[in-house]
Design a protein around this motif. Structure first.
Motif, PDB file in Angstrom:
ATOM      1  N   LEU A  59       0.857  -1.187   0.000  1.00 35.75           N
ATOM      2  CA  LEU A  59       0.000   0.000   0.000  1.00 35.75           C
ATOM      3  C   LEU A  59       0.893   1.237   0.000  1.00 35.75           C
ATOM      4  CD1 LEU A  59      -3.033   0.775   0.131  1.00 35.75           C
ATOM      5  CD2 LEU A  59      -2.756   0.941   2.603  1.00 35.75           C
ATOM      6  N   TRP A  60       0.595   2.160  -0.912  1.00 40.07           N
ATOM      7  CA  TRP A  60       1.342   3.404  -1.015  1.00 40.07           C
ATOM      8  C   TRP A  60       0.389   4.585  -0.896  1.00 40.07           C
ATOM      9  CZ3 TRP A  60       1.951  -0.735  -4.299  1.00 40.07           C
ATOM     10  CH2 TRP A  60       3.217  -1.341  -4.339  1.00 40.07           C
ATOM     11  N   ARG A  61       0.849   5.671  -0.289  1.00 40.87           N
ATOM     12  CA  ARG A  61       0.102   6.929  -0.281  1.00 40.87           C
ATOM     13  C   ARG A  61       0.432   7.676  -1.561  1.00 40.87           C
ATOM     14  NH1 ARG A  61       1.478  10.928   3.114  1.00 40.87           N
ATOM     15  NH2 ARG A  61       3.583  10.154   3.257  1.00 40.87           N
ATOM     16  N   VAL A  62      -0.494   8.505  -2.007  1.00 32.38           N
ATOM     17  CA  VAL A  62      -0.244   9.395  -3.131  1.00 32.38           C
ATOM     18  C   VAL A  62      -0.027  10.789  -2.539  1.00 32.38           C
ATOM     19  CG1 VAL A  62      -1.158  10.353  -5.265  1.00 32.38           C
ATOM     20  CG2 VAL A  62      -1.685   7.975  -4.650  1.00 32.38           C
ATOM     21  N   PRO A  63       1.192  11.311  -2.570  1.00 30.87           N
ATOM     22  CA  PRO A  63       1.467  12.605  -1.958  1.00 30.87           C
ATOM     23  C   PRO A  63       0.567  13.712  -2.531  1.00 30.87           C
ATOM     24  CG  PRO A  63       3.519  11.502  -2.495  1.00 30.87           C
ATOM     25  CD  PRO A  63       2.408  10.704  -3.126  1.00 30.87           C
ATOM     26  N   GLY A  64       0.086  14.551  -1.625  1.00 32.75           N
ATOM     27  CA  GLY A  64      -0.727  15.687  -2.028  1.00 32.75           C
ATOM     28  C   GLY A  64      -2.194  15.381  -2.264  1.00 32.75           C
ATOM     29  N   ARG A  65      -2.589  14.120  -2.093  1.00 26.09           N
ATOM     30  CA  ARG A  65      -3.986  13.728  -2.284  1.00 26.09           C
ATOM     31  C   ARG A  65      -4.385  12.768  -1.186  1.00 26.09           C
ATOM     32  NH1 ARG A  65      -3.989  11.166  -7.860  1.00 26.09           N
ATOM     33  NH2 ARG A  65      -6.051  10.526  -7.177  1.00 26.09           N
ATOM     34  N   ASN A  66      -5.669  12.647  -0.960  1.00 24.74           N
ATOM     35  CA  ASN A  66      -6.174  11.672   0.008  1.00 24.74           C
ATOM     36  C   ASN A  66      -6.443  10.384  -0.768  1.00 24.74           C
ATOM     37  OD1 ASN A  66      -7.113  10.475   2.269  1.00 24.74           O
ATOM     38  ND2 ASN A  66      -8.848  11.827   2.579  1.00 24.74           N
ATOM     39  N   ALA A  67      -5.347   9.780  -1.238  1.00 27.08           N
ATOM     40  CA  ALA A  67      -5.456   8.647  -2.155  1.00 27.08           C
ATOM     41  C   ALA A  67      -4.378   7.616  -1.851  1.00 27.08           C
ATOM     42  CB  ALA A  67      -5.332   9.133  -3.598  1.00 27.08           C
ATOM     43  N   THR A  68      -4.635   6.384  -2.293  1.00 28.31           N
ATOM     44  CA  THR A  68      -3.667   5.301  -2.145  1.00 28.31           C
ATOM     45  C   THR A  68      -3.598   4.492  -3.435  1.00 28.31           C
ATOM     46  OG1 THR A  68      -5.277   3.691  -1.317  1.00 28.31           O
ATOM     47  CG2 THR A  68      -4.118   5.021   0.335  1.00 28.31           C
ATOM     48  N   VAL A  69      -2.500   3.758  -3.560  1.00 28.13           N
ATOM     49  CA  VAL A  69      -2.330   2.749  -4.601  1.00 28.13           C
ATOM     50  C   VAL A  69      -1.963   1.474  -3.865  1.00 28.13           C
ATOM     51  CG1 VAL A  69      -1.012   2.017  -6.617  1.00 28.13           C
ATOM     52  CG2 VAL A  69      -1.558   4.443  -6.310  1.00 28.13           C
ATOM     53  N   GLY A  70      -2.693   0.403  -4.135  1.00 26.18           N
ATOM     54  CA  GLY A  70      -2.442  -0.853  -3.444  1.00 26.18           C
ATOM     55  C   GLY A  70      -2.273  -2.018  -4.394  1.00 26.18           C
ATOM     56  N   LEU A  71      -1.470  -2.973  -3.974  1.00 30.40           N
ATOM     57  CA  LEU A  71      -1.331  -4.236  -4.681  1.00 30.40           C
ATOM     58  C   LEU A  71      -2.091  -5.275  -3.876  1.00 30.40           C
ATOM     59  CD1 LEU A  71      -0.089  -5.942  -6.953  1.00 30.40           C
ATOM     60  CD2 LEU A  71       1.890  -6.312  -5.435  1.00 30.40           C
ATOM     61  N   TYR A  72      -3.102  -5.835  -4.491  1.00 33.17           N
ATOM     62  CA  TYR A  72      -3.954  -6.835  -3.847  1.00 33.17           C
ATOM     63  C   TYR A  72      -3.799  -8.159  -4.576  1.00 33.17           C
ATOM     64  CZ  TYR A  72      -6.577  -3.213  -1.311  1.00 33.17           C
ATOM     65  OH  TYR A  72      -6.959  -2.191  -0.468  1.00 33.17           O
ATOM     66  N   GLU A  73      -4.009  -9.253  -3.849  1.00 28.93           N
ATOM     67  CA  GLU A  73      -4.023 -10.584  -4.453  1.00 28.93           C
ATOM     68  C   GLU A  73      -5.285 -11.298  -3.993  1.00 28.93           C
ATOM     69  OE1 GLU A  73      -1.299 -14.603  -4.793  1.00 28.93           O
ATOM     70  OE2 GLU A  73      -0.378 -12.736  -4.120  1.00 28.93           O
ATOM     71  N   ALA A  74      -6.060 -11.761  -4.953  1.00 30.57           N
ATOM     72  CA  ALA A  74      -7.322 -12.451  -4.649  1.00 30.57           C
ATOM     73  C   ALA A  74      -7.516 -13.577  -5.661  1.00 30.57           C
ATOM     74  CB  ALA A  74      -8.486 -11.465  -4.714  1.00 30.57           C
ATOM     75  N   ALA A  75      -8.330 -14.538  -5.294  1.00 29.96           N
ATOM     76  CA  ALA A  75      -8.577 -15.678  -6.179  1.00 29.96           C
ATOM     77  C   ALA A  75      -9.215 -15.246  -7.494  1.00 29.96           C
ATOM     78  CB  ALA A  75      -9.456 -16.704  -5.479  1.00 29.96           C
ATOM     79  N   ASP A  76     -10.054 -14.222  -7.426  1.00 22.52           N
ATOM     80  CA  ASP A  76     -10.771 -13.749  -8.613  1.00 22.52           C
ATOM     81  C   ASP A  76     -11.327 -12.354  -8.326  1.00 22.52           C
ATOM     82  OD1 ASP A  76     -13.185 -14.096  -7.095  1.00 22.52           O
ATOM     83  OD2 ASP A  76     -13.263 -16.185  -7.738  1.00 22.52           O
ATOM     84  N   PRO A  77     -11.901 -11.692  -9.341  1.00 22.45           N
ATOM     85  CA  PRO A  77     -12.437 -10.348  -9.125  1.00 22.45           C
ATOM     86  C   PRO A  77     -13.525 -10.287  -8.048  1.00 22.45           C
ATOM     87  CG  PRO A  77     -12.148 -10.723 -11.467  1.00 22.45           C
ATOM     88  CD  PRO A  77     -11.904 -12.038 -10.777  1.00 22.45           C
ATOM     89  N   ALA A  78     -14.300 -11.338  -7.900  1.00 27.97           N
ATOM     90  CA  ALA A  78     -15.356 -11.338  -6.881  1.00 27.97           C
ATOM     91  C   ALA A  78     -14.757 -11.290  -5.475  1.00 27.97           C
ATOM     92  CB  ALA A  78     -16.250 -12.566  -7.041  1.00 27.97           C
ATOM     93  N   GLU A  79     -13.687 -12.035  -5.244  1.00 30.43           N
ATOM     94  CA  GLU A  79     -13.044 -12.002  -3.928  1.00 30.43           C
ATOM     95  C   GLU A  79     -12.440 -10.624  -3.662  1.00 30.43           C
ATOM     96  OE1 GLU A  79     -10.339 -14.960  -1.344  1.00 30.43           O
ATOM     97  OE2 GLU A  79      -9.310 -14.216  -3.135  1.00 30.43           O
ATOM     98  N   LEU A  80     -11.849 -10.012  -4.688  1.00 32.86           N
ATOM     99  CA  LEU A  80     -11.319  -8.663  -4.521  1.00 32.86           C
ATOM    100  C   LEU A  80     -12.448  -7.692  -4.185  1.00 32.86           C
ATOM    101  CD1 LEU A  80      -9.038  -6.564  -4.678  1.00 32.86           C
ATOM    102  CD2 LEU A  80      -9.680  -6.278  -7.086  1.00 32.86           C
ATOM    103  N   HIS A  81     -13.556  -7.791  -4.901  1.00 32.61           N
ATOM    104  CA  HIS A  81     -14.700  -6.916  -4.640  1.00 32.61           C
ATOM    105  C   HIS A  81     -15.156  -7.049  -3.188  1.00 32.61           C
ATOM    106  CE1 HIS A  81     -18.329  -4.611  -5.423  1.00 32.61           C
ATOM    107  NE2 HIS A  81     -18.979  -5.545  -4.748  1.00 32.61           N
ATOM    108  N   ASP A  82     -15.261  -8.280  -2.707  1.00 34.95           N
ATOM    109  CA  ASP A  82     -15.677  -8.502  -1.319  1.00 34.95           C
ATOM    110  C   ASP A  82     -14.710  -7.832  -0.342  1.00 34.95           C
ATOM    111  OD1 ASP A  82     -17.852  -9.952  -2.215  1.00 34.95           O
ATOM    112  OD2 ASP A  82     -16.952 -11.914  -1.789  1.00 34.95           O
ATOM    113  N   ALA A  83     -13.413  -7.909  -0.635  1.00 39.52           N
ATOM    114  CA  ALA A  83     -12.419  -7.280   0.236  1.00 39.52           C
ATOM    115  C   ALA A  83     -12.573  -5.758   0.220  1.00 39.52           C
ATOM    116  CB  ALA A  83     -11.008  -7.674  -0.202  1.00 39.52           C
TER     117      ALA A  83
END
Length: 93
Positions: A43-67
Motif C-alpha cells: 500500500l502506497w500513499r499518493v502525496p498531495g492527495r487523500n489517495a492510495t495505490v495498493g497491490l492486492y491478491e485475490a482468487a478472482d475479481p469477486a473475492e477482490l470486490h468482497d475485500a
C-alpha cells in the motif's frame, strides 16, 4: 490474481472530526486484517492527495470486490482496479 487498486477518499468535507477519526481507525484495522489474510500485499500513499495505490491478491475479481467493500470507507471511495498479468520476462525459464 494480482490487482492494482487506486482509491481516493471522497468523504464529505463537513464530516465531523470524531466520525472522520473513527473511520480512519476502522480503515486501518481492516487493512491490517486484509494484509494478515494475504489479500493486501502493498500500500502506497499518493502525496498531495487523500489517495492510495495498493497491490492486492485475490482468487478472482469477486473475492477482490468482497475485500474492497469490507473497507469502512468504501462508500466514500472512488476506486479504479486493474487486473495484472505476469509479463513473459518475469517468468523463469
Amino acid at each position: 490474481m494480482e490487482f492494482l487498486v487506486r482509491t481516493e477518499n471522497k468523504l464529505p468535507p463537513d464530516t465531523p472530526d470524531d466520525i472522520r477519526e473513527d473511520l480512519r481507525k476502522a480503515e486501518r484495522e481492516r487493512a491490517l486484517e486484509l494484509r494478515a489474510a494475504g489479500i493486501l500485499k502493498r500500500l502506497w500513499r499518493v502525496p498531495g492527495r487523500n489517495a492510495t495505490v495498493g497491490l492486492y491478491e485475490a482468487a478472482d475479481p469477486a473475492e477482490l470486490h468482497d475485500a474492497l467493500v469490507s473497507l469502512p470507507m468504501w462508500r466514500w471511495m472512488d476506486v479504479t482496479v486493474e487486473a495484472l498479468a505476469t509479463h513473459p520476462q518475469e517468468r523463469t525459464p
